[in-house]
Design a protein around this motif. Structure first.
Motif, PDB file in Angstrom:
ATOM      1  N   PRO A 190       1.250  -1.165  -0.098  1.00  0.00           N
ATOM      2  CA  PRO A 190       0.689   0.045  -0.159  1.00  0.00           C
ATOM      3  C   PRO A 190       1.059   0.875  -0.620  1.00  0.00           C
ATOM      4  O   PRO A 190       1.602   0.823   0.663  1.00  0.00           O
ATOM      5  CB  PRO A 190      -0.703  -0.159   1.399  1.00  0.00           C
ATOM      6  N   THR A 191       0.596   2.344  -0.754  1.00  0.00           N
ATOM      7  CA  THR A 191       1.426   3.746  -0.510  1.00  0.00           C
ATOM      8  C   THR A 191       0.402   4.378   0.362  1.00  0.00           C
ATOM      9  O   THR A 191      -0.728   3.908   1.105  1.00  0.00           O
ATOM     10  CB  THR A 191       0.903   4.335  -1.911  1.00  0.00           C
ATOM     11  N   PHE A 192       1.279   5.899   1.098  1.00  0.00           N
ATOM     12  CA  PHE A 192       0.618   6.401   2.337  1.00  0.00           C
ATOM     13  C   PHE A 192      -0.716   6.471   1.382  1.00  0.00           C
ATOM     14  O   PHE A 192      -0.967   7.209   2.416  1.00  0.00           O
ATOM     15  CB  PHE A 192       1.428   7.227   2.194  1.00  0.00           C
ATOM     16  N   LEU A 193      -0.420   7.125   0.480  1.00  0.00           N
ATOM     17  CA  LEU A 193      -2.315   7.535  -0.372  1.00  0.00           C
ATOM     18  C   LEU A 193      -3.408   6.988   0.041  1.00  0.00           C
ATOM     19  O   LEU A 193      -4.177   7.423   0.277  1.00  0.00           O
ATOM     20  CB  LEU A 193      -1.892   8.368  -1.404  1.00  0.00           C
ATOM     21  N   SER A 194      -3.147   5.781  -0.527  1.00  0.00           N
ATOM     22  CA  SER A 194      -3.925   5.043  -0.625  1.00  0.00           C
ATOM     23  C   SER A 194      -4.740   4.469   1.201  1.00  0.00           C
ATOM     24  O   SER A 194      -5.355   4.037   1.574  1.00  0.00           O
ATOM     25  CB  SER A 194      -3.359   3.131  -1.143  1.00  0.00           C
ATOM     26  N   ILE A 195      -3.562   4.208   1.530  1.00  0.00           N
ATOM     27  CA  ILE A 195      -3.852   4.681   3.174  1.00  0.00           C
ATOM     28  C   ILE A 195      -4.376   5.855   3.725  1.00  0.00           C
ATOM     29  O   ILE A 195      -5.700   5.055   4.623  1.00  0.00           O
ATOM     30  CB  ILE A 195      -2.548   3.790   4.259  1.00  0.00           C
ATOM     31  N   GLY A 253     -10.291   7.283   5.427  1.00  0.00           N
ATOM     32  CA  GLY A 253     -11.139   8.177   4.773  1.00  0.00           C
ATOM     33  C   GLY A 253     -10.426   9.905   4.981  1.00  0.00           C
ATOM     34  O   GLY A 253     -11.337  10.769   5.519  1.00  0.00           O
ATOM     35  N   VAL A 254      -9.595   9.533   4.894  1.00  0.00           N
ATOM     36  CA  VAL A 254      -9.214  11.076   4.714  1.00  0.00           C
ATOM     37  C   VAL A 254      -9.158  11.497   2.981  1.00  0.00           C
ATOM     38  O   VAL A 254      -9.243  10.611   2.698  1.00  0.00           O
ATOM     39  CB  VAL A 254      -6.983  11.125   5.235  1.00  0.00           C
ATOM     40  N   SER A 255      -9.159  12.845   2.955  1.00  0.00           N
ATOM     41  CA  SER A 255     -10.015  13.568   1.378  1.00  0.00           C
ATOM     42  C   SER A 255      -8.371  13.514   1.279  1.00  0.00           C
ATOM     43  O   SER A 255      -7.598  14.500   1.915  1.00  0.00           O
ATOM     44  CB  SER A 255     -10.696  14.352   1.845  1.00  0.00           C
ATOM     45  N   VAL A 256      -8.179  12.934   0.224  1.00  0.00           N
ATOM     46  CA  VAL A 256      -6.473  12.594  -1.145  1.00  0.00           C
ATOM     47  C   VAL A 256      -6.921  13.403  -2.352  1.00  0.00           C
ATOM     48  O   VAL A 256      -8.226  13.505  -2.897  1.00  0.00           O
ATOM     49  CB  VAL A 256      -6.521  12.110  -1.086  1.00  0.00           C
ATOM     50  N   GLN A 257      -6.279  14.617  -2.786  1.00  0.00           N
ATOM     51  CA  GLN A 257      -6.526  15.488  -3.582  1.00  0.00           C
ATOM     52  C   GLN A 257      -5.142  15.239  -4.250  1.00  0.00           C
ATOM     53  O   GLN A 257      -3.859  16.011  -3.839  1.00  0.00           O
ATOM     54  CB  GLN A 257      -7.265  17.038  -4.148  1.00  0.00           C
ATOM     55  N   VAL A 258      -4.591  14.616  -5.542  1.00  0.00           N
ATOM     56  CA  VAL A 258      -3.594  15.066  -6.229  1.00  0.00           C
ATOM     57  C   VAL A 258      -3.765  15.771  -6.606  1.00  0.00           C
ATOM     58  O   VAL A 258      -4.170  15.906  -8.441  1.00  0.00           O
ATOM     59  CB  VAL A 258      -3.714  13.839  -7.136  1.00  0.00           C
ATOM     60  N   VAL A 259      -2.610  16.814  -7.827  1.00  0.00           N
ATOM     61  CA  VAL A 259      -1.968  17.398  -8.128  1.00  0.00           C
ATOM     62  C   VAL A 259      -1.204  17.222  -9.413  1.00  0.00           C
ATOM     63  O   VAL A 259      -0.053  17.473  -8.915  1.00  0.00           O
ATOM     64  CB  VAL A 259      -2.344  18.903  -7.791  1.00  0.00           C
ATOM     65  N   ASP A 260      -1.351  16.653 -10.734  1.00  0.00           N
ATOM     66  CA  ASP A 260       0.151  16.037 -11.419  1.00  0.00           C
ATOM     67  C   ASP A 260      -0.147  16.897 -12.568  1.00  0.00           C
ATOM     68  O   ASP A 260      -0.606  17.722 -13.117  1.00  0.00           O
ATOM     69  CB  ASP A 260       0.134  14.722 -11.491  1.00  0.00           C
ATOM     70  N   GLU A 290      -7.773  17.567   2.967  1.00  0.00           N
ATOM     71  CA  GLU A 290      -7.289  17.259   4.165  1.00  0.00           C
ATOM     72  C   GLU A 290      -5.928  16.580   3.926  1.00  0.00           C
ATOM     73  O   GLU A 290      -4.994  17.343   4.321  1.00  0.00           O
ATOM     74  CB  GLU A 290      -8.050  15.989   5.007  1.00  0.00           C
ATOM     75  N   VAL A 291      -5.553  16.438   2.597  1.00  0.00           N
ATOM     76  CA  VAL A 291      -4.043  16.313   1.845  1.00  0.00           C
ATOM     77  C   VAL A 291      -4.042  16.041   0.383  1.00  0.00           C
ATOM     78  O   VAL A 291      -4.694  15.887  -0.348  1.00  0.00           O
ATOM     79  CB  VAL A 291      -4.032  14.748   2.028  1.00  0.00           C
ATOM     80  N   THR A 292      -3.529  16.928   0.348  1.00  0.00           N
ATOM     81  CA  THR A 292      -2.904  17.588  -1.462  1.00  0.00           C
ATOM     82  C   THR A 292      -1.599  17.365  -1.680  1.00  0.00           C
ATOM     83  O   THR A 292      -0.389  17.735  -1.325  1.00  0.00           O
ATOM     84  CB  THR A 292      -2.795  19.227  -1.714  1.00  0.00           C
ATOM     85  N   PHE A 293      -1.493  16.276  -2.892  1.00  0.00           N
ATOM     86  CA  PHE A 293      -0.314  15.724  -2.886  1.00  0.00           C
ATOM     87  C   PHE A 293       0.050  16.856  -4.802  1.00  0.00           C
ATOM     88  O   PHE A 293      -0.516  16.739  -5.233  1.00  0.00           O
ATOM     89  CB  PHE A 293      -0.584  14.119  -3.254  1.00  0.00           C
ATOM     90  N   LEU A 294       1.908  16.920  -4.730  1.00  0.00           N
ATOM     91  CA  LEU A 294       1.815  17.948  -5.425  1.00  0.00           C
ATOM     92  C   LEU A 294       3.260  17.193  -6.384  1.00  0.00           C
ATOM     93  O   LEU A 294       4.012  17.232  -5.529  1.00  0.00           O
ATOM     94  CB  LEU A 294       1.803  19.385  -5.356  1.00  0.00           C
ATOM     95  N   ARG A 295       2.882  17.543  -7.735  1.00  0.00           N
ATOM     96  CA  ARG A 295       4.467  17.168  -8.205  1.00  0.00           C
ATOM     97  C   ARG A 295       5.250  18.138  -8.613  1.00  0.00           C
ATOM     98  O   ARG A 295       4.169  19.040 -10.206  1.00  0.00           O
ATOM     99  CB  ARG A 295       4.403  15.649  -8.952  1.00  0.00           C
TER     100      ARG A 295
END
Length: 414
Positions: free
Chosen positions: A150-155, A160-167, A189-194
């Motif tokens: 599992p990735t930390f994002l999938s965990i 139940g944590v809302s996650v948004q990916v901006v790639d 709650e968590v936004t991941f950006l590359r």
């Protein structure tokens, strides 16, 4: 604890960019929390999965982009190789026309359902391309698991944590990522950006070139703009984690692997198969031919054959999919010709032995109470080092999640 977390994946940032003051905003974040010297791993496509899963390539099985697979995504090209090769040569009159032609091959592969995304096929000879496949077609940022890990994002999503990916969009740039981030009004709650434009700029111009330093300063400004935007719309302190995948080394010389093999009568695509990455050459052949190749490679000054001990220490998957014999170029040496730059040159490269100091990169956070206190030097760096497998456990810990048993890394939180 802040209700919002930003995770930045920054491509190709050397640790000394932070120490030398080229990233003032990230430096300030490090003073608030901590700045770590982050050790990379020897891999190309395998670095990101390692950061996301907290396990090494010899566990999650992703190491380089291409693997031996004659039933892979480009197998459909076999009946058309004479025509495709002729067109490839015809369009080689200019770099732009050749790129367009090769991109059309990727588009056709996508249209017939064999390919997702746009892997770089560089200058791989088309008759050899049909013998390889892409190691994985998963989107690491949205996948539940990477080969069962599992990735930390999938965990976080499962919790139940809302996650948004901006790639990056396909063929997009950092500007697209920044514009998308600044348009967010109601953040997850968590936004991941590359942000990854620096990688190509440094490849073209070299470490510490004016172009590279401009790009690194722009990178720093973009992080600041995005963090300040999120602080403004959330009316709260935002937890920030920023890490990169590797440093860079200026290229000073090259090593030709194909010519000395031709001189003893061994021809690529006839007597042996090889995938020539920019810094790694991988070989497949009958055992007696592999021994002959090894005898030649051992005499070359520009690199070394990776033995069983190297493979274990460097966490390289022990499977013939990636090669029966592996040759690693010395830092600053380019395998030439190779399947990406061809016989051309490039100013800087990565993919060298991770013990090379110039390959070290950064892991910076504004989260306080990390081990050994907060950053106390001018750059926020307090002598602490981190491994690529520590990123996922640390981010999870900051959000109240225990380190999963599958993860080999450790949280850097106190």
């Amino acid at each position: 604890m802040s209700k919002h977390t930003l995770v930045f994946f920054l491509d190709a940032i050397r640790f000394d960019y932070l120490e030398d003051g080229h990233m003032p905003y990230l430096t300030e974040l490090g003073k608030t929390g901590n700045a770590f010297r982050l050790y990379t791993i020897l891999a190309f496509d395998g670095i990101a999965p390692t950061a996301y899963t907290g396990v090494y390539p010899d566990s999650h099985s992703i190491w380089t982009q291409f693997v031996l697979d004659e039933r892979g995504q480009f197998n459909w090209l076999k009946p058309f190789i004479p025509v495709a090769t002729g067109l490839d040569k015809l369009f080689s009159v200019s770099q732009t026309s050749k790129k367009i032609f090769r991109h059309s091959l990727l588009t056709l592969s996508k249209m017939n359902g064999r390919l997702s995304g746009y892997p770089s096929i560089g200058q791989i000879p088309l008759n050899l391309l049909t013998k390889f496949g892409v190691a994985t077609q998963e989107n690491f940022l949205t996948a539940d698991n990477i080969n069962s890990y599992p990735t930390f994002l999938s965990i976080l999503r499962r919790g139940g944590v809302s996650v948004q990916v901006v790639d990056h969009p396909e063929l997009g740039s950092d500007n697209d990522v920044v514009e998308t981030a600044l348009a967010i009004k109601h953040p997850s709650e968590v936004t991941f950006l590359r942000l990854w434009d620096l990688d190509s700029v440094t490849h073209r111009n070299g470490v510490n070139s004016e172009a590279a330093l401009r790009a690194i300063r722009e990178n720093d400004k973009n992080v600041k703009r995005i963090v300040e935007h999120f602080q403004q719309i959330t009316h709260d302190v935002v937890n920030v984690f920023a890490f990169a995948d590797h440093g860079m080394v200026n290229v000073k010389d090259s090593v030709d692997i194909v010519k000395p093999l031709e001189e003893i009568g061994l021809h690529l695509g006839v007597d042996y198969l090889a995938f020539l990455d920019s810094t790694i050459a991988r070989f497949w052949a009958e055992d007696d031919v592999i021994r002959r190749i090894g005898a030649i490679l051992q005499r070359l000054d520009g690199g070394r054959i990776l033995d069983a001990k190297d493979l274990q220490m460097l966490h390289i998957p022990s499977t013939d999919r990636y090669g029966k014999l592996l040759f690693l170029a010395n830092p600053g040496i380019l395998v030439k010709p190779n399947f990406y730059q061809g016989a051309g040159s490039i100013a800087a490269m990565h993919g060298y032995d991770p013990s090379t100091p110039d390959m070290d990169t950064i892991f910076v956070t504004n989260v306080p109470n990390l081990r050994n206190g907060n950053g106390n030097s001018s750059s926020g760096y307090n002598g602490m080092n981190a491994q690529m497998v520590d990123i996922a456990p640390t981010i999870l810990d900051s959000l109240g999640y225990e380190n999963p048993r599958s993860m080999l890394g450790k949280s850097l939180l106190a």
